[in-house]
Enzyme design. Structure first.
Site, PDB file in Angstrom:
ATOM      1  N   GLY A  50       0.775  -1.243   0.000  1.00 39.36           N
ATOM      2  CA  GLY A  50       0.000   0.000   0.000  1.00 39.36           C
ATOM      3  C   GLY A  50       0.802   1.287   0.000  1.00 39.36           C
ATOM      4  N   ASP A 106       0.331   3.874   3.707  1.00 38.54           N
ATOM      5  CA  ASP A 106      -0.779   4.562   3.064  1.00 38.54           C
ATOM      6  C   ASP A 106      -1.761   5.142   4.071  1.00 38.54           C
ATOM      7  OD1 ASP A 106      -1.629   2.041   3.881  1.00 38.54           O
ATOM      8  OD2 ASP A 106      -2.133   1.337   1.870  1.00 38.54           O
ATOM      9  N   ASP A 109      -5.069   3.116  10.516  1.00 40.64           N
ATOM     10  CA  ASP A 109      -6.456   2.742  10.831  1.00 40.64           C
ATOM     11  C   ASP A 109      -6.509   2.358  12.313  1.00 40.64           C
ATOM     12  OD1 ASP A 109      -9.095   1.922  10.692  1.00 40.64           O
ATOM     13  OD2 ASP A 109      -8.717   0.147   9.482  1.00 40.64           O
ATOM     14  N   LYS A 138      -7.238   7.691   9.689  1.00 43.52           N
ATOM     15  CA  LYS A 138      -8.670   7.597   9.991  1.00 43.52           C
ATOM     16  C   LYS A 138      -8.935   8.178  11.369  1.00 43.52           C
ATOM     17  CE  LYS A 138     -10.075   3.766   7.085  1.00 43.52           C
ATOM     18  NZ  LYS A 138     -10.573   2.392   7.002  1.00 43.52           N
ATOM     19  N   PHE A 159     -14.182   2.748   4.430  1.00 46.20           N
ATOM     20  CA  PHE A 159     -13.177   2.024   3.667  1.00 46.20           C
ATOM     21  C   PHE A 159     -12.888   2.745   2.355  1.00 46.20           C
ATOM     22  CE2 PHE A 159     -11.512  -1.371   0.994  1.00 46.20           C
ATOM     23  CZ  PHE A 159     -10.543  -1.898   1.838  1.00 46.20           C
ATOM     24  N   ASP A 166      -6.000  -0.889  -1.438  1.00 49.38           N
ATOM     25  CA  ASP A 166      -6.697  -1.901  -2.220  1.00 49.38           C
ATOM     26  C   ASP A 166      -7.938  -2.434  -1.532  1.00 49.38           C
ATOM     27  OD1 ASP A 166      -5.183  -3.427  -0.187  1.00 49.38           O
ATOM     28  OD2 ASP A 166      -5.911  -5.170  -1.288  1.00 49.38           O
ATOM     29  N   ARG A 172      -5.375  -0.463  -6.544  1.00 54.01           N
ATOM     30  CA  ARG A 172      -4.172   0.222  -6.047  1.00 54.01           C
ATOM     31  C   ARG A 172      -3.682   1.280  -7.031  1.00 54.01           C
ATOM     32  NH1 ARG A 172      -2.305  -2.469  -1.457  1.00 54.01           N
ATOM     33  NH2 ARG A 172      -2.329  -4.734  -1.492  1.00 54.01           N
TER      34      ARG A 172
END
Ligand code: IMP
Ligand code: MG
Length: 185
Positions: A50, A106, A109, A138, A159, A166, A172
């Site tokens: 990612g 990336d 979370d 996030k 999401f 991805d 991606r």
């Protein structure tokens, strides 16, 4: 029009960050990193897969000598919510002894991935320092106590795909970041 109407773009319900905004923000982050690090001891550790696009764009905005390493982990195992375990996919860890490490991913979370990588590098690789940069963070309560030192954008608890992110291995290469239409999840 920023991109051809590929099958991938048509799968998006909403675009959150377009190419121009990503480019501009990544340039700002690169400038800040360039100001805040000194010397020639910087090693970028990109989290694959990612973080690959973010890494490629960000390092060209860092005006400092640097070395490049990568680390491969899995935490999603194909779904849209974190599995809770972080698996390291390689035997060889980055060579960062005595170096200032900047981990690039990336998205932050639950925080488990970043926390696990930080702990692993600090525990096994004797770096001088370890910091982190993520393009997206996030706005949720983390499962573990970790925050990134450099954040591109904050996002809600939904999401997202594109620019390295991805869903089951797809999307991606989308140049934008967006939310998938429900029928594609
Ligand atoms: P964490 O360990 O829960 O912080 O998750 C971080 C990793 O999960 C990232 O490196 C991404 O690979 C993946 N991830 C988290 N949120 C998303 C998302 O919204 N879309 C795609 N991948 C995500
Ligand atoms: Mg990832």
């Amino acid at each position: 029009m920023e991109f051809a109407s590929t099958y991938q773009h048509s799968h998006l319900e909403r675009v959150l960050f377009d190419q121009a905004s990503i480019r501009e923000r990544v340039a700002e982050m690169g400038a800040k990193i360039s100001r805040e690090y000194t010397g020639d001891g910087l090693t970028i550790v990109a989290v694959l897969q990612g973080g690959a696009l973010f890494m490629a764009d960000l390092i060209r905005e860092i005006r400092l000598p640097l070395q490049l390493e990568s680390i491969s982990v899995a935490s999603y195992h194909g779904g849209t919510s974190s599995s809770g375990t972080v698996t390291f996919n390689q035997n060889r860890l980055p060579e960062v002894e005595g170096r200032d490490v900047l981990i690039l991913d990336d998205i932050l979370d639950t925080g488990r991935t970043m926390a696990a990588i930080k702990a692993k590098l600090e525990g096994e690789c004797s770096p001088h320092s370890v910091k982190s940069a993520v393009l997206l963070s996030k706005k949720i309560e983390r499962a573990v106590e970790v925050e990134a030192d450099y954040v591109g954008f904050e996002t809600g608890d939904e999401f997202v795909v594109g620019y390295g992110l991805d869903y089951r291995g797809h999307y991606r290469n989308l140049p934008v970041i967006g939310v998938l239409k429900p029928e594609f999840i």
